[in-house]
Design an enzyme around this catalytic site. Structure first.
Site, short mmCIF file in Angstrom:
data_model
loop_
_atom_site.label_atom_id
_atom_site.label_comp_id
_atom_site.label_asym_id
_atom_site.label_seq_id
_atom_site.Cartn_x
_atom_site.Cartn_y
_atom_site.Cartn_z
N GLY A 12 0.83 -1.20 0.00
CA GLY A 12 0.00 0.00 0.00
C GLY A 12 0.86 1.25 0.00
O GLY A 12 0.50 2.28 0.56
N VAL A 63 -2.65 -8.17 -2.23
CA VAL A 63 -2.18 -8.91 -1.06
C VAL A 63 -3.09 -10.09 -0.71
O VAL A 63 -2.67 -10.98 0.05
CB VAL A 63 -2.02 -7.99 0.17
CG1 VAL A 63 -0.97 -6.92 -0.09
CG2 VAL A 63 -3.35 -7.36 0.59
N ASN A 89 1.27 -2.24 5.24
CA ASN A 89 0.42 -1.06 5.35
C ASN A 89 -0.89 -1.18 4.57
O ASN A 89 -1.85 -0.46 4.87
CB ASN A 89 1.21 0.16 4.86
CG ASN A 89 0.35 1.38 4.68
OD1 ASN A 89 -0.11 2.00 5.64
ND2 ASN A 89 0.09 1.74 3.43
N TYR A 157 -14.27 -2.99 10.25
CA TYR A 157 -12.94 -2.39 10.23
C TYR A 157 -12.28 -2.47 11.60
O TYR A 157 -11.12 -2.87 11.72
CB TYR A 157 -13.03 -0.93 9.76
CG TYR A 157 -11.70 -0.22 9.71
CD1 TYR A 157 -10.80 -0.47 8.68
CD2 TYR A 157 -11.34 0.71 10.69
CE1 TYR A 157 -9.58 0.19 8.63
CE2 TYR A 157 -10.12 1.38 10.64
CZ TYR A 157 -9.24 1.11 9.61
OH TYR A 157 -8.04 1.76 9.56
N ALA A 159 -12.88 -4.54 14.04
CA ALA A 159 -12.55 -5.93 14.36
C ALA A 159 -11.32 -6.39 13.59
O ALA A 159 -10.46 -7.11 14.12
CB ALA A 159 -13.74 -6.84 14.05
N LYS A 161 -8.79 -4.56 12.62
CA LYS A 161 -7.59 -3.93 13.17
C LYS A 161 -7.25 -4.51 14.55
O LYS A 161 -6.07 -4.57 14.93
CB LYS A 161 -7.76 -2.41 13.23
CG LYS A 161 -7.79 -1.77 11.84
CD LYS A 161 -6.53 -2.07 11.04
CE LYS A 161 -6.49 -1.34 9.72
NZ LYS A 161 -5.23 -1.58 8.97
#
Length: 266
Positions: A12, A63, A89, A157, A159, A161
């Site tokens: 990224g 990815v 990233n 999102y 969860a 992270k």
């Protein structure tokens, strides 16, 4: 901190935080592989890196595709040399069109976990043998303060992270015997294209933000929730990455560091 002769990979890495990280590592002397799905932006960032450190390359990488990640590892070794620093990233906040809905769908959950968690695992797995054979290296994973505390607007999102923080700890334990450190960074409030989408969701779900633009929501949150009352920047995150990959952090592993102006003090 001087990284001359060392090789970094930033997934990224074409825009936003990833671009800032690539430029920071280049400024310290590292050669940088830009891994991204945005080929035009990746080439632009690689050109900026070359102006600074002289060595950069681009590998278009999804990815979520393990074969593509293996190809990235091979291309890095062949064009720049074996990896020293891996910065995971790449990430998304939801599936296409998620910002226009008031709730998360199954597709949001699937795509967010596929990129943010499984994608991170794929990239780390692809580079594992390069690092373990050399018995050394640094891995830095980008998590978020959203992984510290759930968000009703962004459960998928948040969860994902939180899972990144846990994955960081597990990987750190696995690779410690090879002298490889693995740490995470939890950025706070940064004004990025992703946050423009997040601001829309906050405005939909919180009456206090009713009628506000995404930027107005962002500025209000910075003023009300960050003790230092200033937003964070991609450069703030890049500085922290530079610390984690340096010799100054050689005995730090399995940690998740908030870069958030005091938003969360835990």
């Amino acid at each position: 901190m001087i990284f001359k002769g060392q090789v970094a990979v930033v997934t990224g890495g074409a825009t936003g935080i990833g671009r800032a990280i690539a430029l920071k590592l280049a400024d310290k002397g590292a050669s940088v592989m830009i891994a991204d799905i945005n080929d035009e932006a990746a080439e632009k960032t690689a050109a900026e890196v070359k102006e600074i450190s002289g060595k950069s390359s681009v590998f278009i990488t999804d990815v979520t595709n393990l074969e593509a990640c293996d190809g990235l590892a091979t291309a890095t070794a062949e064009t720049l040399g074996p990896v020293d620093f891996l910065v995971n990233n790449a990430g998304i906040a939801g599936s296409s069109g998620w910002q226009s809905r008031s709730h998360s769908t199954e597709e949001d959950w699937k795509q967010t976990y596929q990129v943010n968690v499984i994608g991170m695992s794929n990239v780390t797995s692809a580079f594992r043998s390069q690092m373990t054979k050399r018995r050394g290296g640094r891995i830095v994973n980008l998590a978020s303060i959203a992984g510290r505390e759930g968000r009703p607007s962004l459960p998928h999102y948040s969860a994902s992270k939180a899972a990144v923080i846990s994955l960081t700890q597990s990987t750190a334990l696995e690779l410690a015997r090879f002298n490889i450190t693995v740490n995470a960074i939890c950025p706070g409030l940064l004004w990025t294209p992703m946050w423009e989408q997040v601001g829309d969701r906050y405005a939909q779900d919180n009456p206090a933000f009713d009628g506000m633009s995404p930027r107005e929501v962002f500025d209000t949150m910075v003023a009300e929730r960050i003790p230092m009352q200033k937003e964070q920047t991609p450069e703030d995150v890049a500085d922290t990455v530079a610390f984690f990959v340096s010799e100054d952090a050689k005995n730090i592993t399995g940690q998740a560091l908030n870069v958030d102006g005091g938003f969360f003090m835990r």
